[in-house]
Write an enzyme that holds these catalytic residues in place. Structure first.
Site, PDB file in Angstrom:
ATOM      1  N   TRP A  44      -3.401   6.257   3.572  1.00 46.98           N
ATOM      2  CA  TRP A  44      -3.837   5.151   4.440  1.00 46.98           C
ATOM      3  C   TRP A  44      -3.572   5.434   5.909  1.00 46.98           C
ATOM      4  O   TRP A  44      -4.425   5.164   6.766  1.00 46.98           O
ATOM      5  CB  TRP A  44      -3.209   3.827   3.996  1.00 46.98           C
ATOM      6  CG  TRP A  44      -3.860   3.321   2.750  1.00 46.98           C
ATOM      7  CD1 TRP A  44      -3.299   3.204   1.513  1.00 46.98           C
ATOM      8  CD2 TRP A  44      -5.238   2.914   2.593  1.00 46.98           C
ATOM      9  NE1 TRP A  44      -4.234   2.746   0.607  1.00 46.98           N
ATOM     10  CE2 TRP A  44      -5.423   2.559   1.232  1.00 46.98           C
ATOM     11  CE3 TRP A  44      -6.324   2.820   3.470  1.00 46.98           C
ATOM     12  CZ2 TRP A  44      -6.652   2.111   0.731  1.00 46.98           C
ATOM     13  CZ3 TRP A  44      -7.558   2.377   2.965  1.00 46.98           C
ATOM     14  CH2 TRP A  44      -7.704   2.027   1.622  1.00 46.98           C
TER      15      TRP A  44
ATOM     16  N   ASP B 258       0.719  -1.199   9.663  1.00 42.81           N
ATOM     17  CA  ASP B 258      -0.137  -1.603   8.547  1.00 42.81           C
ATOM     18  C   ASP B 258       0.778  -1.992   7.389  1.00 42.81           C
ATOM     19  O   ASP B 258       1.377  -1.142   6.745  1.00 42.81           O
ATOM     20  CB  ASP B 258      -1.057  -0.431   8.156  1.00 42.81           C
ATOM     21  CG  ASP B 258      -1.954  -0.762   6.965  1.00 42.81           C
ATOM     22  OD1 ASP B 258      -1.823  -1.860   6.385  1.00 42.81           O
ATOM     23  OD2 ASP B 258      -2.803   0.088   6.620  1.00 42.81           O
TER      24      ASP B 258
ATOM     25  N   LYS C  86      -3.417  -7.657  -1.697  1.00 40.73           N
ATOM     26  CA  LYS C  86      -2.313  -7.063  -2.450  1.00 40.73           C
ATOM     27  C   LYS C  86      -1.194  -8.074  -2.687  1.00 40.73           C
ATOM     28  O   LYS C  86      -0.861  -8.353  -3.809  1.00 40.73           O
ATOM     29  CB  LYS C  86      -1.776  -5.827  -1.738  1.00 40.73           C
ATOM     30  CG  LYS C  86      -2.594  -4.574  -2.046  1.00 40.73           C
ATOM     31  CD  LYS C  86      -3.433  -4.094  -0.935  1.00 40.73           C
ATOM     32  CE  LYS C  86      -4.333  -2.945  -1.329  1.00 40.73           C
ATOM     33  NZ  LYS C  86      -4.830  -2.231  -0.168  1.00 40.73           N
TER      34      LYS C  86
END
Ligand SMILES: *Cc1c(COP(=O)(O)O)cnc(C)c1O
Length: 359
Positions: A102, A172, A196
């Site tokens: 990511w 993030d 999530k």
């Protein structure tokens, strides 16, 4: 109804209590005669849902007054591009810590807008650790320092907020937000997708310190301009109303369960149990540096990968779903966010032990 444990990385399992409430309120939200889906986003009912969402998020994360809380669209992925465009101003550089898939994507996208400097990388370890902060090469001319607090695919998580930097810290937190307390004051900007740990897909949370606003590139659409959205309570256009509502229910659930402190306590216990079962076996292995093992995403590989298929098939028959690892790393991955009860971990461990015994 079929009862399973859902180990999906995202969208992922929601607390049962939240789904029950959403079901009860689906056709008629609190005597309004309407579903939340049918409400005007500017009407009084939805305005109250939005106000509570904002207040609950601020309370749960203890967000200081000088931070704006935005609920945007486009996922965390859109922010990979909109963060540099909102924060760079006159600057041309930003620093990034590369710790997995990511952060790698965030870096790749930022390169269209700035010189995205990789200040540290754990790529040489196949992303199984976090680079030692004393070796990070920061550029004082950079607009910010970006990192990914939990690498959802590689199962690597920062065990503390890095504090060595004078640059505004951008994080993030898509896959570990609300799983542990964080001190928002230490950050310039925090962002996270909802699917999530905060609800259904459709909301991107951005928490940004006010002094960083007002530098947005004119090329950015107003709906992705933080200052514009802040002025308009994230309602410059029609928001994803139902996803806001679901996120609000999840936040209330976290609150009622004891907040992020309690979530952290449970997450530590759940993860420790699962890692211990992996480490005590000869069939399963997790390659991540012990200090940086993720509490949210637990990847593991089988000593004999020809057993992968049989493992997944048998797991699904046992009601343990979505355990296949990300296609880029293979093997298995158990995502065990806030909504995963301890009984799900116990069921997984029993299954793994039985599978090892019979194979
Ligand atoms: C899932 C995830 C993303 C991407 O989220 P989208 O909503 O699909 O854009 C980004 N970063 C991390 C850490 C993630 O886990």
């Amino acid at each position: 109804m079929t009862q399973i444990y859902n180990f999906s990385a995202g969208p992922s399992a929601l607390p049962k209590a939240v789904l029950e409430q959403a079901k009860d309120e689906l056709l008629d939200w609190r005597g309004s005669g309407m579903s939340v889906m049918e409400m005007s986003h500017r009407g009084k009912q939805f305005s109250s849902i939005a106000a509570e969402l904002d207040a609950d998020l601020r309370k749960l994360m203890n967000v200081p007054q000088n931070y704006q809380v935005l609920f945007l669209q486009g996922g965390a992925s859109a922010q990979f591009s909109f963060i540099p465009q909102n924060l760079l101003g006159d600057k041309t550089k930003a620093c990034y810590i590369k710790t997995g898939a990511w952060s790698e994507k965030a870096i790749k996208d930022a390169k269209s807008y700035c010189d995205a400097i990789v200040s540290a990388s754990s790529e040489s370890s196949n992303f199984t650790t976090i680079p030692d902060i004393s070796n990070w090469e920061m550029d004082s001319e950079a607009a910010y320092l970006h990192y990914t607090s939990n690498e959802t695919i590689h199962g690597v998580e920062f065990n503390a907020t890095p504090d060595s930097t004078s640059l505004p810290l951008v994080c993030d937190m898509s896959s570990n937000i609300l799983s542990r307390p964080v001190n928002v004051n230490e950050f310039g900007l925090i962002y996270a997708g909802s699917q999530k740990n905060m609800g259904a897909a459709g909301v991107t949370l951005v928490i940004v310190r006010e002094d960083l606003l007002g530098k947005c590139s004119k090329l950015v659409p107003p709906v992705f301009n933080y200052a514009e959205q802040a002025k308009n309570q994230s309602m410059l256009n029609t928001p994803t109303t139902y996803s806001w509502y679901l996120m609000g229910l999840v936040l209330k659930w976290v609150k009622s369960e004891g907040g992020v402190v309690e979530m952290e306590k449970r997450n530590i216990e759940k993860a420790a149990k699962l890692y211990q079962a992996i480490d005590n076996s000869t069939l399963y292995r997790n390659p991540v540096d012990l200090k940086f093992r993720s509490r949210m995403n637990v990847p593991f590989i089988l000593a004999d990968e020809t057993l992968d298929k049989a493992f997944l098939t048998a797991a699904e028959s046992a009601g343990l779903n979505e355990l296949k690892g990300h296609r880029s790393v293979g093997g298995m991955r158990a995502s065990i966010y806030n909504a995963m009860p301890e009984s799900g971990i116990d069921a997984l461990i029993s299954f793994m032990q039985e599978f090892e015994r019979t194979h």
